[in-house]
Design a protein around this motif. Structure first.
Motif, PDB file in Angstrom:
ATOM      1  N   ALA A 145      31.018  -7.991 -22.258  1.00 30.90           N
ATOM      2  CA  ALA A 145      30.584  -9.246 -21.644  1.00 30.90           C
ATOM      3  C   ALA A 145      31.449  -9.589 -20.437  1.00 30.90           C
ATOM      4  O   ALA A 145      30.951 -10.102 -19.428  1.00 30.90           O
ATOM      5  CB  ALA A 145      30.634 -10.377 -22.669  1.00 30.90           C
ATOM      6  N   MET A 146      32.746  -9.296 -20.526  1.00 34.18           N
ATOM      7  CA  MET A 146      33.615  -9.572 -19.374  1.00 34.18           C
ATOM      8  C   MET A 146      33.255  -8.679 -18.195  1.00 34.18           C
ATOM      9  O   MET A 146      33.351  -9.096 -17.033  1.00 34.18           O
ATOM     10  CB  MET A 146      35.089  -9.420 -19.765  1.00 34.18           C
ATOM     11  N   ALA A 147      32.837  -7.435 -18.481  1.00 34.15           N
ATOM     12  CA  ALA A 147      32.377  -6.560 -17.408  1.00 34.15           C
ATOM     13  C   ALA A 147      31.096  -7.123 -16.794  1.00 34.15           C
ATOM     14  O   ALA A 147      30.936  -7.147 -15.570  1.00 34.15           O
ATOM     15  CB  ALA A 147      32.153  -5.146 -17.930  1.00 34.15           C
ATOM     16  N   ARG A 149      30.116 -10.262 -16.783  1.00 34.89           N
ATOM     17  CA  ARG A 149      30.438 -11.495 -16.050  1.00 34.89           C
ATOM     18  C   ARG A 149      30.980 -11.185 -14.659  1.00 34.89           C
ATOM     19  O   ARG A 149      30.595 -11.795 -13.660  1.00 34.89           O
ATOM     20  CB  ARG A 149      31.472 -12.309 -16.838  1.00 34.89           C
ATOM     21  N   ARG A 150      31.898 -10.222 -14.589  1.00 30.69           N
ATOM     22  CA  ARG A 150      32.497  -9.898 -13.296  1.00 30.69           C
ATOM     23  C   ARG A 150      31.456  -9.272 -12.354  1.00 30.69           C
ATOM     24  O   ARG A 150      31.446  -9.543 -11.147  1.00 30.69           O
ATOM     25  CB  ARG A 150      33.687  -8.958 -13.483  1.00 30.69           C
ATOM     26  N   HIS A 153      29.451 -11.961 -10.976  1.00 30.54           N
ATOM     27  CA  HIS A 153      30.216 -12.726  -9.982  1.00 30.54           C
ATOM     28  C   HIS A 153      30.254 -12.007  -8.638  1.00 30.54           C
ATOM     29  O   HIS A 153      30.083 -12.633  -7.583  1.00 30.54           O
ATOM     30  CB  HIS A 153      31.642 -12.933 -10.510  1.00 30.54           C
ATOM     31  N   GLU A 154      30.464 -10.700  -8.683  1.00 34.08           N
ATOM     32  CA  GLU A 154      30.639  -9.975  -7.418  1.00 34.08           C
ATOM     33  C   GLU A 154      29.315  -9.640  -6.744  1.00 34.08           C
ATOM     34  O   GLU A 154      29.242  -9.546  -5.522  1.00 34.08           O
ATOM     35  CB  GLU A 154      31.440  -8.682  -7.652  1.00 34.08           C
ATOM     36  N   ASP A 198      28.954 -14.590 -24.161  1.00 38.67           N
ATOM     37  CA  ASP A 198      28.357 -14.968 -22.889  1.00 38.67           C
ATOM     38  C   ASP A 198      28.818 -14.013 -21.773  1.00 38.67           C
ATOM     39  O   ASP A 198      30.019 -13.830 -21.614  1.00 38.67           O
ATOM     40  CB  ASP A 198      28.785 -16.412 -22.598  1.00 38.67           C
ATOM     41  N   ARG A 247      45.611  -3.155 -13.337  1.00 40.54           N
ATOM     42  CA  ARG A 247      44.720  -3.517 -12.215  1.00 40.54           C
ATOM     43  C   ARG A 247      43.287  -3.154 -12.596  1.00 40.54           C
ATOM     44  O   ARG A 247      42.566  -2.493 -11.831  1.00 40.54           O
ATOM     45  CB  ARG A 247      45.143  -2.821 -10.929  1.00 40.54           C
ATOM     46  N   ILE A 248      42.867  -3.560 -13.763  1.00 37.33           N
ATOM     47  CA  ILE A 248      41.540  -3.201 -14.266  1.00 37.33           C
ATOM     48  C   ILE A 248      40.454  -3.683 -13.299  1.00 37.33           C
ATOM     49  O   ILE A 248      40.542  -4.787 -12.756  1.00 37.33           O
ATOM     50  CB  ILE A 248      41.327  -3.786 -15.683  1.00 37.33           C
ATOM     51  N   ASP A 249      39.480  -2.839 -13.061  1.00 35.54           N
ATOM     52  CA  ASP A 249      38.301  -3.201 -12.268  1.00 35.54           C
ATOM     53  C   ASP A 249      37.100  -3.071 -13.187  1.00 35.54           C
ATOM     54  O   ASP A 249      36.706  -1.965 -13.538  1.00 35.54           O
ATOM     55  CB  ASP A 249      38.171  -2.275 -11.064  1.00 35.54           C
ATOM     56  N   LEU A 250      36.538  -4.209 -13.580  1.00 37.40           N
ATOM     57  CA  LEU A 250      35.466  -4.203 -14.568  1.00 37.40           C
ATOM     58  C   LEU A 250      34.097  -3.939 -13.975  1.00 37.40           C
ATOM     59  O   LEU A 250      33.103  -3.974 -14.691  1.00 37.40           O
ATOM     60  CB  LEU A 250      35.453  -5.545 -15.317  1.00 37.40           C
ATOM     61  N   THR A 251      34.017  -3.674 -12.678  1.00 35.15           N
ATOM     62  CA  THR A 251      32.697  -3.551 -12.060  1.00 35.15           C
ATOM     63  C   THR A 251      32.229  -2.115 -11.897  1.00 35.15           C
ATOM     64  O   THR A 251      31.107  -1.896 -11.468  1.00 35.15           O
ATOM     65  CB  THR A 251      32.677  -4.208 -10.668  1.00 35.15           C
TER      66      THR A 251
ATOM     67  N   TYR B  70      40.258 -13.564 -13.820  1.00 32.94           N
ATOM     68  CA  TYR B  70      39.547 -12.430 -13.203  1.00 32.94           C
ATOM     69  C   TYR B  70      38.160 -12.282 -13.805  1.00 32.94           C
ATOM     70  O   TYR B  70      37.161 -12.105 -13.105  1.00 32.94           O
ATOM     71  CB  TYR B  70      40.354 -11.145 -13.388  1.00 32.94           C
ATOM     72  N   SER B  71      38.075 -12.326 -15.151  1.00 31.80           N
ATOM     73  CA  SER B  71      36.784 -12.402 -15.822  1.00 31.80           C
ATOM     74  C   SER B  71      37.004 -13.036 -17.184  1.00 31.80           C
ATOM     75  O   SER B  71      38.126 -13.134 -17.671  1.00 31.80           O
ATOM     76  CB  SER B  71      36.123 -11.036 -15.965  1.00 31.80           C
ATOM     77  N   TYR B  72      35.900 -13.468 -17.806  1.00 32.55           N
ATOM     78  CA  TYR B  72      36.035 -14.143 -19.095  1.00 32.55           C
ATOM     79  C   TYR B  72      34.702 -14.087 -19.815  1.00 32.55           C
ATOM     80  O   TYR B  72      33.660 -13.767 -19.232  1.00 32.55           O
ATOM     81  CB  TYR B  72      36.466 -15.602 -18.916  1.00 32.55           C
ATOM     82  N   THR B  73      34.754 -14.404 -21.095  1.00 33.02           N
ATOM     83  CA  THR B  73      33.530 -14.559 -21.870  1.00 33.02           C
ATOM     84  C   THR B  73      33.753 -15.648 -22.910  1.00 33.02           C
ATOM     85  O   THR B  73      34.874 -15.813 -23.411  1.00 33.02           O
ATOM     86  CB  THR B  73      33.122 -13.242 -22.553  1.00 33.02           C
ATOM     87  N   VAL B  74      32.707 -16.384 -23.193  1.00 30.86           N
ATOM     88  CA  VAL B  74      32.746 -17.336 -24.301  1.00 30.86           C
ATOM     89  C   VAL B  74      32.149 -16.618 -25.514  1.00 30.86           C
ATOM     90  O   VAL B  74      30.971 -16.240 -25.496  1.00 30.86           O
ATOM     91  CB  VAL B  74      31.943 -18.608 -23.979  1.00 30.86           C
ATOM     92  N   ILE B 115      35.448 -17.971 -13.132  1.00 33.90           N
ATOM     93  CA  ILE B 115      36.191 -16.930 -12.422  1.00 33.90           C
ATOM     94  C   ILE B 115      36.936 -17.563 -11.249  1.00 33.90           C
ATOM     95  O   ILE B 115      36.414 -18.437 -10.566  1.00 33.90           O
ATOM     96  CB  ILE B 115      35.224 -15.815 -11.965  1.00 33.90           C
TER      97      ILE B 115
END
Lengths: 387, 138
Positions: A145-147, A149-150, A153-154, A198, A247-251, B70-74, B115
């Motif tokens: 999910a964090m991947a 989300r990012r 965003h980008e 989410d 320096r993780i890049d989740l995209t 940087y990123s997050y999730t609920v 973010i």
């Protein structure tokens, strides 16, 4: 040296079960091994190499080799999570090309639907990163999910675009009588399903199933003696990706490296690919992978997967025609094996008729092991109908 | 130590030879990082050598405790004791010093997280002499 045309997939078998409380993990391995060998027209006594990953019970590959009655000149227990089996085919092809073995058996089995070991992709409590990733309530879903989300965003990717991936998988799964989920779903149904982490909803997530699968990789000489249509291995690429010293890049995923290696070895371009099996632990897994393999511009995956692009037989890039992990099967929480098996079906012309890609000559299977864009092993495998 | 009562499971870490200085510092309310004496790389997570230049000459220092999301999730569905505390926020925070670290964002409405939001470290006592670094909206 290249593996191109130096090895063939002669047998492939997917366990039809999705809930197998009465079969041991070992029995599931045994049934898929026998099934894949029978598909090839071979028997256990023909096997001279065994490949098993972390799901193989016992010490590396040794216990299962004893259980199955395999004597071998080559063995490999490469563990990359769900992508391990694609690496095994690559390694088996290399070993065959080097003359180390002639008939390699690769198997996967798991019982997460029955229970026991919980779903997980982590490195365990002894991993050096354990205390820095395991104390925050991070789940497999929340990591992906964090991947997502990012990426949103980008690049402006939307939940509706991710949902289109699930819709395509469900359209395919309706034709698969073994699929765990056989109902076609809509974008709205995906988005209205409960949020797990989410922005990923329940229907953005793959199924949890018992089961397994196996493939048999053989030398060209063995293939020539078999009646079964053997699928040539054209090329493969492997790449690790990790958190890069914080320096993780989740995209992006390791597919940015494994893909070009595989295409170069196979001697084919993206335009030559008729069908793709893309590891689909979650919808975002597919979207990032398609971008990183170069099927669309980075960041444009959301638009690419919309409007039926992934739907067989008429979409521009049919994917996961068995219904994939999102609808069909995700045995042992490891989706790499079923990706190979469906690609072999397509190249043999043996997919379900409603989703068989016409004149399927080149297929790509891609595995994602570990956590998307985090600490992961990417493997890309390209196969042909003939060579 | 923060006065906040942690609502989230706060389990003790398992420090090893590499990581014990980090956890010793956290127990004292400091977020410690390693710095490479040879190439200036800031290192995350703790280890014996610099992953950029293979030097073993590393020095611990105290970070600012400030960063951005940087990123997050609920998380709405979880496992074990975490299921009882949903919704909660898991995030990667990019520290002002560079590394992106996994953590929780606490003491706020999960919907308030975004973010790039600036955050500040807090420490939650595990009850066994250790503390976990979490972050609040700054």
């Amino acid at each position: 040296m290249s593996i191109r045309g130096r090895a063939y997939i002669a047998g492939a078998y997917e366990h039809p079960g999705r809930h197998l409380p009465d079969q041991s993990l070992m029995e599931i391995h045994a049934r898929v091994c026998v099934g894949a060998l029978a598909d090839a027209g071979l028997t256990m006594t023909d096997v001279d190499a065994y490949f098993g990953a972390g799901d193989s019970p016992g010490l590396g590959p040794l216990s299962m080799m004893e259980y199955l009655g395999i004597g071998a000149t080559y063995m490999d227990s490469t563990e990359l999570g769900g992508s391990a089996y694609l690496a095994h085919v690559n390694h088996a092809a290399a070993a065959i090309a080097a003359g180390k073995c002639r008939v390699a058996l690769v198997s996967l089995a798991g019982k997460p639907r029955t229970g026991g070991r919980p779903p997980g992709g982590g490195g365990g409590s002894s991993a050096p990163e354990a205390d820095f990733e395991n104390l925050w309530g991070n789940t497999v879903v929340s990591a992906y999910a964090m991947a997502a989300r990012r990426h949103m965003h980008e690049y402006g990717t939307t939940s509706e675009q991710l949902a289109a991936i699930k819709v395509a998988a469900s359209v395919h799964a309706q034709h698969n009588p073994d699929a765990m989920l056989q109902d076609v779903v809509t974008v709205s149904e995906v988005i209205e399903s409960p949020l797990i982490a989410d922005p990923l909803h329940r229907l953005d997530c793959c199924v949890i199933t018992d089961g397994g699968g196996a493939v048999v990789v053989v030398s060209p000489e063995v293939a020539a003696d078999l009646e079964r249509h053997c699928v040539p291995v054209l090329g493969a690429g492997e790449a690790p990706k990790h958190t890069n010293n914080g320096r993780i890049d989740l995209t992006h995923t390791g597919a940015v490296w494994s893909g070009p290696l595989a295409f170069a070895e196979a001697g084919v371009s993206r335009n030559d690919v008729d069908y793709v099996s893309i590891y689909d632990s979650f919808t975002i897994t597919v979207l990032q992978t398609l971008e990183d393999l170069g099927f669309c511009e980075k960041g444009k995956g959301g638009g690419f997967v919309s409007d039926g692009m992934l739907q067989a037989p008429d979409g521009g890039l049919p994917f996961n025609t068995d219904g994939g992990g999102l609808c069909n099967n995700h045995p042992g929480n490891r989706g790499g094996m079923t990706k190979i098996i469906e690609a072999v079906r397509q190249l043999r012309g043996e997919a379900n008729p409603a989703v068989q890609v016409p004149d399927c000559e080149v297929a790509l299977a891609h595995g994602t092991g570990g956590s998307l864009a985090g600490r992961m092993g990417s493997v890309t495998l390209i196969m042909g109908r003939e060579i | 130590m923060s006065d906040d009562t942690p609502a989230l499971p706060t389990n003790a870490p398992h420090p090893n030879e590499d990581s014990k200085p980090f956890w010793d510092a956290a127990a004292e309310g400091r977020f410690a990082l390693q710095h490479c004496d040879d190439c200036d790389t800031v290192i995350w997570w703790p280890r014996a050598l610099c992953p950029a230049c293979s030097s073993f000459d590393l020095t611990w220092y105290d970070a600012s405790g400030n960063g951005r999301v940087y990123s997050y999730t609920v998380v709405h569905r979880s496992v074990g004791g975490w299921n009882a505390v949903t919704p909660y926020v898991v995030a990667y925070v990019e520290l002002d010093e560079g590394p992106r670290v996994m953590t929780n964002i606490v003491d706020c409405d999960p919907d308030a997280v975004s973010i790039d939001a600036p955050v500040r470290v807090v420490f939650h006592d595990t009850g066994e002499g250790w503390a976990l670094p979490r972050f609040t909206l700054a």
